[in-house]
Design a protein around this motif. Structure first.
Motif, mmCIF file in Angstrom:
data_model
loop_
_atom_site.group_PDB
_atom_site.id
_atom_site.type_symbol
_atom_site.label_atom_id
_atom_site.label_comp_id
_atom_site.label_asym_id
_atom_site.label_seq_id
_atom_site.Cartn_x
_atom_site.Cartn_y
_atom_site.Cartn_z
ATOM 1 N N MET A 44 -2.159 -80.992 -24.759
ATOM 2 C CA MET A 44 -3.289 -81.485 -25.542
ATOM 3 C C MET A 44 -4.603 -81.127 -24.839
ATOM 4 O O MET A 44 -4.794 -81.451 -23.667
ATOM 5 N N ARG A 45 -5.473 -80.453 -25.556
ATOM 6 C CA ARG A 45 -6.765 -80.094 -24.978
ATOM 7 C C ARG A 45 -7.733 -81.284 -25.023
ATOM 8 O O ARG A 45 -7.593 -82.179 -25.849
ATOM 9 N N THR A 46 -8.733 -81.239 -24.150
ATOM 10 C CA THR A 46 -9.821 -82.201 -24.192
ATOM 11 C C THR A 46 -11.087 -81.460 -24.604
ATOM 12 O O THR A 46 -11.527 -80.527 -23.923
ATOM 13 N N ILE A 47 -11.661 -81.881 -25.737
ATOM 14 C CA ILE A 47 -12.848 -81.262 -26.302
ATOM 15 C C ILE A 47 -13.980 -82.285 -26.251
ATOM 16 O O ILE A 47 -13.844 -83.397 -26.775
ATOM 17 N N VAL A 48 -15.093 -81.931 -25.620
ATOM 18 C CA VAL A 48 -16.263 -82.810 -25.550
ATOM 19 C C VAL A 48 -17.347 -82.225 -26.448
ATOM 20 O O VAL A 48 -17.671 -81.040 -26.361
ATOM 21 N N GLU A 81 -9.940 -85.269 -15.671
ATOM 22 C CA GLU A 81 -9.773 -84.254 -14.634
ATOM 23 C C GLU A 81 -10.001 -82.855 -15.181
ATOM 24 O O GLU A 81 -10.383 -81.944 -14.440
ATOM 25 N N ARG A 82 -9.775 -82.694 -16.492
ATOM 26 C CA ARG A 82 -9.878 -81.370 -17.110
ATOM 27 C C ARG A 82 -10.650 -81.475 -18.419
ATOM 28 O O ARG A 82 -10.428 -82.391 -19.211
ATOM 29 N N ILE A 83 -11.549 -80.526 -18.644
ATOM 30 C CA ILE A 83 -12.224 -80.392 -19.927
ATOM 31 C C ILE A 83 -12.045 -78.950 -20.384
ATOM 32 O O ILE A 83 -12.420 -78.012 -19.680
ATOM 33 N N PHE A 91 -14.109 -77.900 -15.793
ATOM 34 C CA PHE A 91 -13.854 -76.590 -16.394
ATOM 35 C C PHE A 91 -12.882 -75.789 -15.532
ATOM 36 O O PHE A 91 -12.000 -75.094 -16.048
ATOM 37 N N GLY A 92 -13.040 -75.885 -14.225
ATOM 38 C CA GLY A 92 -12.171 -75.147 -13.319
ATOM 39 C C GLY A 92 -10.725 -75.558 -13.399
ATOM 40 O O GLY A 92 -9.826 -74.779 -13.084
ATOM 41 N N ALA A 93 -10.469 -76.785 -13.851
ATOM 42 C CA ALA A 93 -9.093 -77.275 -13.979
ATOM 43 C C ALA A 93 -8.443 -76.854 -15.290
ATOM 44 O O ALA A 93 -7.235 -77.040 -15.471
ATOM 45 N N ALA A 94 -9.240 -76.287 -16.219
ATOM 46 C CA ALA A 94 -8.704 -75.870 -17.516
ATOM 47 C C ALA A 94 -8.197 -74.435 -17.454
ATOM 48 O O ALA A 94 -8.704 -73.614 -16.687
ATOM 49 N N GLU A 95 -7.211 -74.134 -18.289
ATOM 50 C CA GLU A 95 -6.641 -72.790 -18.297
ATOM 51 C C GLU A 95 -7.602 -71.773 -18.905
ATOM 52 O O GLU A 95 -7.760 -70.664 -18.390
ATOM 53 N N ARG A 96 -8.251 -72.147 -20.008
ATOM 54 C CA ARG A 96 -9.191 -71.237 -20.684
ATOM 55 C C ARG A 96 -10.440 -72.023 -21.075
ATOM 56 O O ARG A 96 -10.653 -72.320 -22.256
ATOM 57 N N LEU A 154 -14.868 -69.040 -16.928
ATOM 58 C CA LEU A 154 -15.465 -69.792 -18.026
ATOM 59 C C LEU A 154 -16.058 -68.855 -19.073
ATOM 60 O O LEU A 154 -16.751 -67.891 -18.743
ATOM 61 N N ALA A 155 -15.791 -69.148 -20.340
ATOM 62 C CA ALA A 155 -16.493 -68.485 -21.444
ATOM 63 C C ALA A 155 -17.723 -69.317 -21.766
ATOM 64 O O ALA A 155 -17.615 -70.518 -22.032
ATOM 65 N N TYR A 156 -18.892 -68.694 -21.724
ATOM 66 C CA TYR A 156 -20.151 -69.393 -22.016
ATOM 67 C C TYR A 156 -20.834 -68.662 -23.154
ATOM 68 O O TYR A 156 -21.233 -67.505 -23.017
#
Length: 267
Positions: free
Chosen positions: A1-5, A75-77, A120-125, A179-181
């Motif tokens: 499950m992703r976390t979206i802010v 921990e992850r976003i 962001f660093g803890a997320a895969e993409r 990171l994609a920005y």
């Protein structure tokens, strides 16, 4: 499950994205001013995966408080959408002594993007979608008067915010090359409640054009959904689904560092 802010996630395009990702089974954190509007987004099936953080992001203190809350609770976003908006046609100084539009449309975004680097660093993409329309001039920033205490105009303020958010991508990429920005703007006007403190002419114009030519928010954000679901590391700019060239200035790295120093010094 992703976390979206999603900042500004209770209305317009932000709300459309919140509904989409709650429906897709993701965890969604909405930052906004209206608990009632947030509650209206929820169903019995999605409430457990939704979180609301009340904040006025034209307040530096509120922005920092929200970031601390997110850091403590997540921990992850996986994705951050910066969509908070309140259009002011005239210069407005907040109780903190800052120009409101500069804080809302740049300083708060800087605080989120830099303050959540570990998440962001803890997320895969990981991906940041910044709804700052790309394409401002490279020289649009007045480093001697970032809050435009002199010679304020809506056009100058808007261009400066947009350019600053493009440069924020340089700082984001330095902190996390994966990171994609993306600086993103809709292809055309979007029907919304148009929250803001503006003159009658702008209100009427927005209402008429929105009704005649505007996209529905759920249609306008389809390209954003594509970006979030299949992010490409690095900086990019889009209008709608069409990629735009990044504005390249002669001193981009230096200018990005000057912006960071200004925010961190509280100017």
């Amino acid at each position: 499950m992703r976390t979206i802010v999603i900042t500004g996630g209770t209305d317009g395009m932000g709300a459309a994205l919140a509904r989409h990702y709650l429906g897709a089974g993701d965890r969604v954190v909405v930052v906004g001013r209206s608990r009632a509007k947030f509650d209206a987004l929820l169903t019995s099936a999605t409430a457990a995966r939704a979180e609301f953080i009340a904040a006025d992001l034209s307040s530096v203190a509120d922005g920092r408080r929200v970031v601390e809350h997110l850091r403590a609770g997540h921990e992850r976003i996986d994705a951050l959408v910066l969509a908070a908006s309140f259009v002011r046609q005239r210069r407005h100084v907040t109780a903190e002594g800052h120009e409101a539009s500069w804080v809302l449309f740049f300083v708060s975004k800087f605080v989120f993007v830099t303050g959540l680097a570990a998440q962001f660093g803890a997320a895969e993409r990981p991906v940041v979608v910044n709804t700052a329309v790309p394409g401002a001039r490279a020289d649009a920033i007045d480093f001697d008067d970032l809050e435009m205490s002199e010679k304020f105009t809506f056009a100058r303020s808007n261009a400066q915010q947009r350019r600053a958010n493009e440069l924020l991508g340089i700082l984001a990429a330095e902190a996390n090359p994966d990171l994609a920005y993306v600086t993103w703007g809709p292809a055309r006007i979007v029907r919304s409640s148009f929250a803001g403190d503006v003159g009658t002419a702008m209100k009427v114009g927005a209402a008429v054009l929105g009704k005649l030519l505007g996209q529905r928010p759920d249609a306008a954000v389809r390209p954003v959904i594509g970006i979030i679901d299949a992010p490409s590391p690095g900086r990019a700019a889009f209008r709608g689904a069409k990629r735009r060239p990044l504005t390249i200035g002669a001193h981009d790295d230096k200018d990005a560092a000057r912006l960071a120093a200004a925010v961190e010094d509280g100017r």
